[in-house]
Design an enzyme around this catalytic site. Structure first.
Site, PDB file in Angstrom:
ATOM      1  N   ASP A 226     -14.648 -15.001  -3.103  1.00 11.25           N
ATOM      2  CA  ASP A 226     -13.211 -15.042  -1.746  1.00 11.25           C
ATOM      3  C   ASP A 226     -13.212 -16.340  -0.977  1.00 11.25           C
ATOM      4  O   ASP A 226     -14.436 -17.191  -0.692  1.00 11.25           O
ATOM      5  CB  ASP A 226     -13.251 -13.768  -0.631  1.00 11.25           C
ATOM      6  CG  ASP A 226     -11.924 -13.360   0.033  1.00 11.25           C
ATOM      7  OD1 ASP A 226     -11.683 -12.503  -0.169  1.00 11.25           O
ATOM      8  OD2 ASP A 226     -11.431 -14.567   0.685  1.00 11.25           O
TER       9      ASP A 226
ATOM     10  N   VAL B 222      -5.429  -7.959 -11.852  1.00 13.06           N
ATOM     11  CA  VAL B 222      -4.855  -7.176 -11.217  1.00 13.06           C
ATOM     12  C   VAL B 222      -3.543  -7.889 -10.676  1.00 13.06           C
ATOM     13  O   VAL B 222      -2.878  -6.795 -10.988  1.00 13.06           O
ATOM     14  CB  VAL B 222      -5.697  -6.118 -10.220  1.00 13.06           C
ATOM     15  CG1 VAL B 222      -4.661  -5.218  -9.288  1.00 13.06           C
ATOM     16  CG2 VAL B 222      -7.535  -5.703 -11.334  1.00 13.06           C
TER      17      VAL B 222
ATOM     18  N   VAL C  18      -6.736 -11.765  -6.311  1.00 18.89           N
ATOM     19  CA  VAL C  18      -6.567 -12.743  -5.071  1.00 18.89           C
ATOM     20  C   VAL C  18      -5.133 -11.860  -4.406  1.00 18.89           C
ATOM     21  O   VAL C  18      -4.133 -11.341  -5.063  1.00 18.89           O
ATOM     22  CB  VAL C  18      -6.592 -13.354  -5.320  1.00 18.89           C
ATOM     23  CG1 VAL C  18      -7.767 -14.039  -5.825  1.00 18.89           C
ATOM     24  CG2 VAL C  18      -5.910 -14.413  -5.964  1.00 18.89           C
TER      25      VAL C  18
ATOM     26  N   ARG D  40       4.973   7.620 -12.618  1.00 18.35           N
ATOM     27  CA  ARG D  40       5.152   8.068 -11.307  1.00 18.35           C
ATOM     28  C   ARG D  40       6.675   8.063 -11.220  1.00 18.35           C
ATOM     29  O   ARG D  40       7.963   7.557 -11.204  1.00 18.35           O
ATOM     30  CB  ARG D  40       4.946   7.161 -10.522  1.00 18.35           C
ATOM     31  CG  ARG D  40       3.094   6.871 -10.280  1.00 18.35           C
ATOM     32  CD  ARG D  40       2.744   5.743  -9.847  1.00 18.35           C
ATOM     33  NE  ARG D  40       2.788   4.263 -10.733  1.00 18.35           N
ATOM     34  CZ  ARG D  40       2.528   3.064  -9.579  1.00 18.35           C
ATOM     35  NH1 ARG D  40       1.797   2.892  -8.926  1.00 18.35           N
ATOM     36  NH2 ARG D  40       3.014   2.223 -10.869  1.00 18.35           N
TER      37      ARG D  40
ATOM     38  N   SER E 190     -15.257 -19.279  -2.036  1.00 18.92           N
ATOM     39  CA  SER E 190     -14.798 -19.498  -3.628  1.00 18.92           C
ATOM     40  C   SER E 190     -13.797 -21.515  -3.708  1.00 18.92           C
ATOM     41  O   SER E 190     -13.530 -21.483  -2.637  1.00 18.92           O
ATOM     42  CB  SER E 190     -13.275 -18.959  -3.004  1.00 18.92           C
ATOM     43  OG  SER E 190     -11.806 -19.513  -4.581  1.00 18.92           O
TER      44      SER E 190
ATOM     45  N   SER F  65      -3.841  -0.267  -3.809  1.00 17.36           N
ATOM     46  CA  SER F  65      -5.023  -1.831  -4.956  1.00 17.36           C
ATOM     47  C   SER F  65      -6.055  -0.745  -4.588  1.00 17.36           C
ATOM     48  O   SER F  65      -7.331  -1.276  -5.138  1.00 17.36           O
ATOM     49  CB  SER F  65      -4.921  -2.547  -3.445  1.00 17.36           C
ATOM     50  OG  SER F  65      -3.629  -3.326  -3.199  1.00 17.36           O
TER      51      SER F  65
ATOM     52  N   TYR G 289       8.323  -1.380  -4.944  1.00 14.35           N
ATOM     53  CA  TYR G 289       7.523  -2.392  -5.055  1.00 14.35           C
ATOM     54  C   TYR G 289       8.389  -3.439  -5.823  1.00 14.35           C
ATOM     55  O   TYR G 289       9.277  -2.963  -6.751  1.00 14.35           O
ATOM     56  CB  TYR G 289       6.569  -1.870  -6.044  1.00 14.35           C
ATOM     57  CG  TYR G 289       5.578  -0.924  -5.337  1.00 14.35           C
ATOM     58  CD1 TYR G 289       4.727  -1.559  -3.846  1.00 14.35           C
ATOM     59  CD2 TYR G 289       5.479   0.359  -5.327  1.00 14.35           C
ATOM     60  CE1 TYR G 289       4.001  -0.994  -3.751  1.00 14.35           C
ATOM     61  CE2 TYR G 289       4.485   0.623  -4.690  1.00 14.35           C
ATOM     62  CZ  TYR G 289       3.434   0.344  -3.999  1.00 14.35           C
ATOM     63  OH  TYR G 289       3.019   1.385  -3.536  1.00 14.35           O
TER      64      TYR G 289
ATOM     65  N   ILE H 208      -1.987  -9.725 -11.664  1.00 13.80           N
ATOM     66  CA  ILE H 208      -0.664 -10.271 -12.588  1.00 13.80           C
ATOM     67  C   ILE H 208       0.420  -9.773 -11.594  1.00 13.80           C
ATOM     68  O   ILE H 208       1.870 -10.169 -12.378  1.00 13.80           O
ATOM     69  CB  ILE H 208      -0.988  -9.171 -13.939  1.00 13.80           C
ATOM     70  CG1 ILE H 208      -0.107 -10.165 -14.807  1.00 13.80           C
ATOM     71  CG2 ILE H 208      -0.691  -8.182 -14.005  1.00 13.80           C
ATOM     72  CD1 ILE H 208      -0.305 -11.192 -14.787  1.00 13.80           C
TER      73      ILE H 208
HETATM   74  N1  LIG Z   1      -1.654  -4.054 -10.763  1.00  9.92           N
HETATM   75  C1  LIG Z   1      -1.194  -3.316 -10.066  1.00  9.92           C
HETATM   76  O1  LIG Z   1      -1.766  -2.326 -10.420  1.00  9.92           O
HETATM   77  C2  LIG Z   1      -1.803  -3.660  -8.828  1.00  9.92           C
HETATM   78  C3  LIG Z   1      -1.787  -2.117  -7.293  1.00  9.92           C
HETATM   79  C4  LIG Z   1      -2.069  -3.015  -6.400  1.00  9.92           C
HETATM   80  C5  LIG Z   1      -2.786  -4.199  -5.896  1.00  9.92           C
HETATM   81  N2  LIG Z   1      -1.933  -5.386  -7.040  1.00  9.92           N
HETATM   82  C6  LIG Z   1      -2.418  -6.595  -6.735  1.00  9.92           C
HETATM   83  O2  LIG Z   1      -4.276  -7.118  -6.636  1.00  9.92           O
HETATM   84  C7  LIG Z   1      -3.605  -7.910  -5.435  1.00  9.92           C
HETATM   85  C8  LIG Z   1      -5.144  -7.923  -4.547  1.00  9.92           C
HETATM   86  O3  LIG Z   1      -4.288  -7.270  -3.648  1.00  9.92           O
HETATM   87  P1  LIG Z   1      -5.282  -6.411  -2.413  1.00  9.92           P
HETATM   88  O4  LIG Z   1      -4.690  -5.519  -1.699  1.00  9.92           O
HETATM   89  O5  LIG Z   1      -6.469  -6.209  -2.961  1.00  9.92           O
HETATM   90  O6  LIG Z   1      -4.965  -7.774  -1.169  1.00  9.92           O
HETATM   91  P2  LIG Z   1      -5.745  -8.179   0.063  1.00  9.92           P
HETATM   92  O7  LIG Z   1      -5.250  -9.199   0.783  1.00  9.92           O
HETATM   93  O8  LIG Z   1      -6.720  -6.917   0.610  1.00  9.92           O
HETATM   94  O9  LIG Z   1      -6.903  -9.034  -0.967  1.00  9.92           O
HETATM   95  C9  LIG Z   1      -6.545 -10.305  -0.946  1.00  9.92           C
HETATM   96  C10 LIG Z   1      -7.956 -11.015  -1.336  1.00  9.92           C
HETATM   97  O10 LIG Z   1      -7.509 -12.501  -1.917  1.00  9.92           O
HETATM   98  C11 LIG Z   1      -8.540 -13.201  -1.199  1.00  9.92           C
HETATM   99  N3  LIG Z   1      -8.431 -14.792  -1.259  1.00  9.92           N
HETATM  100  C12 LIG Z   1      -7.253 -15.267  -0.986  1.00  9.92           C
HETATM  101  N4  LIG Z   1      -6.692 -16.824  -2.013  1.00  9.92           N
HETATM  102  C13 LIG Z   1      -8.164 -16.625  -2.931  1.00  9.92           C
HETATM  103  C14 LIG Z   1      -8.692 -17.865  -3.032  1.00  9.92           C
HETATM  104  N5  LIG Z   1      -8.184 -18.754  -3.784  1.00  9.92           N
HETATM  105  N6  LIG Z   1     -10.004 -17.579  -3.671  1.00  9.92           N
HETATM  106  C15 LIG Z   1     -10.631 -16.174  -3.464  1.00  9.92           C
HETATM  107  N7  LIG Z   1     -10.033 -15.205  -3.227  1.00  9.92           N
HETATM  108  C16 LIG Z   1      -8.912 -15.523  -2.265  1.00  9.92           C
HETATM  109  C17 LIG Z   1      -7.789 -13.278   0.313  1.00  9.92           C
HETATM  110  O11 LIG Z   1      -8.815 -13.803   1.622  1.00  9.92           O
HETATM  111  C18 LIG Z   1      -8.211 -11.642   0.087  1.00  9.92           C
HETATM  112  O12 LIG Z   1      -9.515 -11.123   0.851  1.00  9.92           O
HETATM  113  C19 LIG Z   1      -2.118  -8.676  -5.449  1.00  9.92           C
HETATM  114  O13 LIG Z   1      -1.913  -9.701  -6.230  1.00  9.92           O
HETATM  115  C20 LIG Z   1      -2.050  -7.610  -5.496  1.00  9.92           C
HETATM  116  O14 LIG Z   1      -0.160  -7.637  -5.757  1.00  9.92           O
HETATM  117  C21 LIG Z   1      -1.865  -5.133  -8.000  1.00  9.92           C
END
Ligand SMILES: NC(=O)c1ccc[n+]([C@@H]2O[C@H](COP(=O)([O-])OP(=O)(O)OC[C@H]3O[C@@H](n4cnc5c(N)ncnc54)[C@H](O)[C@@H]3O)[C@@H](O)[C@H]2O)c1
Length: 286
Positions: free
Chosen positions: A198, A267, A239, A15, A220, A134, A94, A269
């Protein structure tokens, strides 16, 4: 302002931090945009396209970083970019600093102003620059997980949707936010049996409504997570605690309790991972 867009150098990153449309908007607002030569090549944006939109094409990363007031990127800087840090530089990208103390220290030592896309909130309190990533990552997690469930890739040899006479695979999604919801859409679309875990019961209520009972929602806690992971073919970690390291929801012992050949896609990570045993890997060495 002079805005610099270097070519991404992280392993297999294709990208680029800006599109020609972005260059045009910034140029029209009176800024000067410097784009490193071939920066957009792997995203099918040519130097000519950036130039026609008003950018100046610069021959080296060194010059882009050196001349810019603000550097706009996609991924967090990797080690070979640390030497470009200097006092007063604004870095817009990021950053995911929670699992990267060395990068954090380098930015602090050089007094760089880092603005992390993933922490920017809009008026509703949501994360508008994390959300699209996400959506992509959530959808891809199932696609990638399904591929690794194939026998050839070392998986259990399970088809997500099953076939008549053979039950579908079980997918457990931990975190019912943007990643989790998008993963659920694809997993259900492929015919899997889906469980979402969750901490937020109101979110689980919303998901129950959105999916009209087609998936199972689970609160959760370590008891439920251990049971769900042990019976699942594919576990997806999604999460988030914004700005903080991800909590370790799936312990080493729970991973040990999973079926041979089952698959985990963490994800989260980028925030350190929510599976205790997960570590970042690359496309070169998955
Ligand atoms: N690897 C990638 O390319 C990539 C891309 C986008 C996002 N991400 C990562 O993915 C993760 C999720 O992002 P998102 O946008 O869905 O976030 P989000 O805030 O929309 O969702 C996170 C969810 O996790 C829940 N949560 C928190 N603590 C918890 C627990 N102990 N048990 C169960 N659920 C719990 C929250 O209630 C929430 O619903 C983040 O770490 C983000 O950085 C990674």
């Amino acid at each position: 302002m002079i805005i610099g867009v270097p070519k991404e150098v992280k392993d297999h990153e294709s990208r680029v931090g800006i599109t020609p449309a972005g260059v045009k908007a910034l140029s029209e607002a009176g800024h000067k945009v410097l784009v490193e030569t071939h920066a957009g090549e792997l995203s099918a944006f040519t130097d000519d396209a950036f130039q026609s939109a008003g950018a100046e094409i610069v021959g080296s990363a060194h010059n882009v970083w050196g001349m810019a007031d603000m550097v706009v990127k996609v991924k967090e800087p990797v080690e070979k970019e640390y030497g470009f840090f200097r006092e007063g530089l604004v870095l817009f990208t990021y950053l995911h600093l929670a699992p990267l103390p060395v990068l954090t220290d380098k930015l602090l030592a050089k007094k760089v102003t880092g603005i992390a896309y993933e922490t920017i909130r809009d008026k509703q309190g949501t994360l508008p620059l994390l959300t699209p990533m996400s959506e992509v990552a959530g959808r891809m997690s199932v696609q990638v997980g399904a591929a690794y469930l194939e026998k050839e890739k070392g998986g259990r040899g399970v088809l997500l949707g099953g076939v008549p006479g053979v039950p579908p695979a079980k997918v457990c999604i931990i975190g019912g936010g943007i990643v989790g919801t998008n993963a659920a859409k694809v997993a259900l679309g492929m015919g899997a049996r889906v469980k979402i875990i969750d901490l937020n019961l109101n979110r689980l209520r919303e998901l129950d409504d959105i999916f009209n009972g087609r998936l199972i929602t689970v609160a959760s806690n370590s008891y439920n997570v251990a049971r769900a992971t042990a019976e699942s073919d594919l576990v997806i970690g999604g999460v988030l605690i914004p700005g903080a390291a991800a909590p370790k929801i799936v312990t080493r012992a729970m991973v040990a309790g999973m079926m041979k050949g089952s698959v985990i896609v963490d994800v989260a990570i980028d925030q350190g991972g929510c599976i205790e045993t997960a570590k970042p890997t690359t496309h070169s060495d998955p």
